[in-house]
Design a protein around this motif. Structure first.
Motif, mmCIF file in Angstrom:
data_model
loop_
_atom_site.group_PDB
_atom_site.id
_atom_site.type_symbol
_atom_site.label_atom_id
_atom_site.label_comp_id
_atom_site.label_asym_id
_atom_site.label_seq_id
_atom_site.Cartn_x
_atom_site.Cartn_y
_atom_site.Cartn_z
ATOM 1 N N LEU A 271 -19.208 -46.994 127.814
ATOM 2 C CA LEU A 271 -18.334 -45.838 128.002
ATOM 3 C C LEU A 271 -18.518 -45.191 129.377
ATOM 4 O O LEU A 271 -17.584 -44.593 129.917
ATOM 5 N N MET A 272 -19.713 -45.304 129.944
ATOM 6 C CA MET A 272 -19.897 -44.803 131.310
ATOM 7 C C MET A 272 -18.966 -45.537 132.278
ATOM 8 O O MET A 272 -18.318 -44.919 133.132
ATOM 9 N N VAL A 273 -18.893 -46.862 132.128
ATOM 10 C CA VAL A 273 -18.001 -47.659 132.979
ATOM 11 C C VAL A 273 -16.543 -47.289 132.715
ATOM 12 O O VAL A 273 -15.735 -47.165 133.639
ATOM 13 N N VAL A 274 -16.209 -47.091 131.435
ATOM 14 C CA VAL A 274 -14.832 -46.750 131.052
ATOM 15 C C VAL A 274 -14.380 -45.462 131.728
ATOM 16 O O VAL A 274 -13.307 -45.399 132.354
ATOM 17 N N PHE A 275 -15.179 -44.410 131.617
ATOM 18 C CA PHE A 275 -14.758 -43.115 132.148
ATOM 19 C C PHE A 275 -14.809 -43.075 133.676
ATOM 20 O O PHE A 275 -14.026 -42.354 134.304
ATOM 21 N N ALA A 276 -15.715 -43.848 134.273
ATOM 22 C CA ALA A 276 -15.700 -43.962 135.731
ATOM 23 C C ALA A 276 -14.406 -44.636 136.175
ATOM 24 O O ALA A 276 -13.765 -44.217 137.153
ATOM 25 N N GLY A 277 -13.995 -45.681 135.431
ATOM 26 C CA GLY A 277 -12.754 -46.379 135.752
ATOM 27 C C GLY A 277 -11.530 -45.508 135.573
ATOM 28 O O GLY A 277 -10.605 -45.532 136.400
ATOM 29 N N LEU A 278 -11.496 -44.711 134.504
ATOM 30 C CA LEU A 278 -10.357 -43.824 134.261
ATOM 31 C C LEU A 278 -10.280 -42.717 135.306
ATOM 32 O O LEU A 278 -9.194 -42.255 135.651
ATOM 33 N N THR A 279 -11.436 -42.281 135.798
ATOM 34 C CA THR A 279 -11.449 -41.273 136.855
ATOM 35 C C THR A 279 -10.738 -41.795 138.103
ATOM 36 O O THR A 279 -9.887 -41.115 138.683
ATOM 37 N N VAL A 280 -11.082 -43.015 138.482
ATOM 38 C CA VAL A 280 -10.449 -43.632 139.652
ATOM 39 C C VAL A 280 -8.968 -43.905 139.388
ATOM 40 O O VAL A 280 -8.115 -43.702 140.265
ATOM 41 N N SER A 281 -8.649 -44.332 138.154
ATOM 42 C CA SER A 281 -7.253 -44.643 137.814
ATOM 43 C C SER A 281 -6.366 -43.410 137.918
ATOM 44 O O SER A 281 -5.232 -43.483 138.419
ATOM 45 N N GLY A 282 -6.865 -42.272 137.439
ATOM 46 C CA GLY A 282 -6.098 -41.034 137.511
ATOM 47 C C GLY A 282 -5.818 -40.625 138.949
ATOM 48 O O GLY A 282 -4.722 -40.160 139.279
ATOM 49 N N LEU A 299 -1.917 -50.084 134.910
ATOM 50 C CA LEU A 299 -2.630 -51.202 134.280
ATOM 51 C C LEU A 299 -4.133 -50.962 134.253
ATOM 52 O O LEU A 299 -4.818 -51.402 133.320
ATOM 53 N N SER A 300 -4.655 -50.246 135.248
ATOM 54 C CA SER A 300 -6.089 -49.917 135.211
ATOM 55 C C SER A 300 -6.383 -48.914 134.100
ATOM 56 O O SER A 300 -7.429 -48.989 133.447
ATOM 57 N N VAL A 301 -5.446 -48.005 133.846
ATOM 58 C CA VAL A 301 -5.588 -47.098 132.694
ATOM 59 C C VAL A 301 -5.596 -47.913 131.406
ATOM 60 O O VAL A 301 -6.405 -47.679 130.501
ATOM 61 N N ALA A 302 -4.677 -48.890 131.306
ATOM 62 C CA ALA A 302 -4.616 -49.746 130.115
ATOM 63 C C ALA A 302 -5.926 -50.492 129.914
ATOM 64 O O ALA A 302 -6.451 -50.575 128.792
ATOM 65 N N PHE A 303 -6.473 -51.028 130.999
ATOM 66 C CA PHE A 303 -7.706 -51.815 130.931
ATOM 67 C C PHE A 303 -8.876 -50.976 130.414
ATOM 68 O O PHE A 303 -9.550 -51.342 129.444
ATOM 69 N N ALA A 367 -11.495 -37.384 132.652
ATOM 70 C CA ALA A 367 -12.320 -38.586 132.605
ATOM 71 C C ALA A 367 -13.674 -38.338 133.252
ATOM 72 O O ALA A 367 -14.718 -38.791 132.755
ATOM 73 N N LEU A 368 -13.672 -37.592 134.356
ATOM 74 C CA LEU A 368 -14.927 -37.269 135.030
ATOM 75 C C LEU A 368 -15.813 -36.401 134.144
ATOM 76 O O LEU A 368 -17.031 -36.611 134.062
ATOM 77 N N ALA A 369 -15.200 -35.433 133.451
ATOM 78 C CA ALA A 369 -15.960 -34.589 132.517
ATOM 79 C C ALA A 369 -16.566 -35.440 131.407
ATOM 80 O O ALA A 369 -17.723 -35.237 130.998
ATOM 81 N N SER A 370 -15.785 -36.415 130.902
ATOM 82 C CA SER A 370 -16.278 -37.303 129.850
ATOM 83 C C SER A 370 -17.449 -38.145 130.349
ATOM 84 O O SER A 370 -18.408 -38.397 129.612
ATOM 85 N N LEU A 371 -17.359 -38.601 131.594
ATOM 86 C CA LEU A 371 -18.449 -39.385 132.180
ATOM 87 C C LEU A 371 -19.737 -38.571 132.216
ATOM 88 O O LEU A 371 -20.817 -39.076 131.857
ATOM 89 N N ILE A 372 -19.638 -37.318 132.611
ATOM 90 C CA ILE A 372 -20.815 -36.454 132.667
ATOM 91 C C ILE A 372 -21.405 -36.256 131.273
ATOM 92 O O ILE A 372 -22.621 -36.325 131.066
ATOM 93 N N ILE A 373 -20.538 -36.046 130.278
ATOM 94 C CA ILE A 373 -21.009 -35.826 128.907
ATOM 95 C C ILE A 373 -21.675 -37.071 128.353
ATOM 96 O O ILE A 373 -22.726 -36.991 127.698
#
Length: 501
Positions: A271-282, A299-303, A367-373
């Motif tokens: 999940l750390m990788v997921v939320f880091a990826g969503l941060t960049v995607s946004g 597509l990066s959001v989808a991934f 997404a960044l907030a989720s990564l921190i949590i």
């Protein structure tokens, strides 16, 4: 009986496919509907978001009733009931008609919590992530509709396209009647009791927030993309449907992979990788003026959201074994609600300043907030496990700081010495000194400890009551990255009379 159990995963996955097919009918056909029924941009956003409301709220009771009555009955009733709003939608000729039909089409999204509650009963814990990931492939139903419904509408009429979806509903109702498990294990605990047992647990709300973001971003773009691509980039309805279907397929295929990763590796790290990826995607979506960059961002959001969707439901049965039904419902409901707000917010942002950048940047910040949590949860979980091991170890444990002030003891320490942790915190370990060992003994002990970092040997100490006893003591030093001593850890057990002999 065994054969019936084998059918449940494919049967329930097909049921979810069908439910999701009708769930997104309005958003998939909106470019056709608005040509027949006059609608404002705000009304369109509301209509496409409304199915998410009931599709989210009903996930809580459906998760509970699945545990109580089984998936078979819930799927049959849901499929048959959905025939009504689908039929009503085919006759709609006003904004109100579309709102009413859309509200009840939400049941197609609500049935998600049926399978994630039922299917783990048939598999061991180490496979729950992958199994729920396979079930989550039911998301593909939204791709089927996003791509197929515009083609049928283009060939005939959007009302005919709507009626076509009654057929799979009836077929799946029959399949569940014949192949559904009549003897699924039941859990008969009141809804109030289950909610009361979990609502104070912060892990429930953290998991809900994570799913709010991952599944919410999937739902939001699924319902928003068909109309957005037509109006923003002037694509044809079929081309927009095909691109939306591609987004859905990628997210759907990533879901079982996310479940498998959650089974294979630490789900927190995934999940750390997921939320880091969503941060960049946004961030990428915020600054994507061309269709190429927008496609890459989507597509990066989808991934990443697909992987996140699969991984999160690995954590639910891990933390909530006895309340999986209600927790699955709450987490799934929050995920559905995560898809309700973004289309409306994006439209409001666009109407205010003429572009969508701020709305997509909000996704990045969530997404960044989720990564921190999740990083905080990961390390807190490790500390809790370490603390549990120390507290419940069979050997007595005493921890001091570098200045030999006691900072922690465990239950075995109290049982052997008679001292509670509160009695000795901040004191020197010499509170246990019996006086039986002379200065030379302690001098040799500290010399060896400073040279090698460890000392072991037999020693006589004194209980709180004044009684002397023998123990086998092991002392170790803990050091930081700069090779400075931070703690001393003593582990000991009492030597019994039999061992003395």
């Amino acid at each position: 009986m065994q054969n019936v159990k084998k059918f449940q995963l494919p049967l329930q996955t097909l049921s979810l496919v069908t439910g999701f097919m009708v769930w997104v009918l309005l958003s998939s056909l909106m470019s056709f509907i608005k040509q027949d029924i006059a609608l404002t941009a705000g009304q369109i956003s509301l209509i496409t978001a409304v199915p998410v409301i009931l599709g989210s709220v009903l996930r809580v009771p459906l998760g509970y009733y699945t545990n109580r009555f089984g998936a078979r009955g819930l799927f049959i009733l849901s499929m048959l009931f959905l025939v009504l709003p689908v039929g009503y939608l085919s006759m709609a000729d006003s904004f109100i008609d579309l709102i009413i039909a859309g509200l009840f089409l939400g049941i197609g999204g609500a049935i998600f919590s049926v399978g994630v509650t039922s299917l783990p009963k048939y598999y061991p814990k180490e496979k729950h992530g992958f199994v729920n990931g396979i079930y989550g492939v039911g998301n593909i139903g939204t791709a089927i509709t996003s791509f197929g419904a515009p083609i049928i509408a283009g060939m005939y009429d959007w009302r005919v396209a709507v009626l076509v979806f009654i057929i799979p509903l009836i077929i799946l109702a029959v399949f569940n009647f014949i192949l559904g498990d009549r003897n699924e294990p039941k859990v008969d605990t009141s809804l109030k009791q289950q909610i009361m047992s979990v609502y104070k647990n912060n892990k429930l709300w953290f998991l809900s927030f994570f799913y709010f973001l991952t599944f919410g971003s999937f739902v939001a773009l699924t319902v928003y993309l068909p109309n957005f691509l037509v109006s923003e980039f002037q694509l044809s309805e079929v081309d927009a449907g095909l691109r939306t279907a591609g987004f859905i397929v990628l997210c759907t295929l990533m879901r079982p992979i996310g479940g498998w990763l959650g089974d294979k590796f630490d789900p927190f790290k995934v999940l750390m990788v997921v939320f880091a990826g969503l941060t960049v995607s946004g961030i990428l979506l915020s600054f994507s003026p061309t269709i190429v960059l927008y496609t890459v961002g989507s597509l990066s959001v989808a991934f990443f959201s697909g992987i996140g969707n699969g991984t999160i439901f690995k954590l639910v049965p891990l933390y909530f074994t006895k309340q999986a039904g209600i927790v699955n419902g709450i987490v799934a409901a929050m995920g559905g609600l995560g898809g309700f707000f973004p289309p409306i917010i994006l439209t409001l942002v666009f109407e205010i300043n003429g572009h969508y950048a701020i709305g997509f940047m909000a996704l990045s910040q969530f997404a960044l907030a989720s990564l921190i949590i999740i990083v905080w949860m990961f390390y807190t979980d490790k500390l809790n496990i370490s603390d549990y091991i120390v507290k419940n170890a069979g050997q007595a444990i005493l921890v001091t700081d570098e200045n030999l002030r006691i900072t922690k003891t465990n239950r075995a320490f109290e049982q052997i010495t008679g001292y509670r942790e509160d009695d000795v915190i901040g004191r020197n370990p010499n509170v246990l000194n019996s006086g039986e060992q002379g200065n030379d003994f302690y001098k040799k002990m500290w010399n060896q400890l400073n040279q090698t970092g460890i000392w072991q040997g037999e020693i006589v100490n004194k209980r709180k009551s004044g009684e002397l006893y023998k123990q086998w003591l092991s002392i170790s030093t803990l050091k930081d990255a700069g090779d400075n001593i931070t703690n001393y850890v003593g582990v000991f057990g009492e030597i019994s009379d039999a061992e003395k002999a």
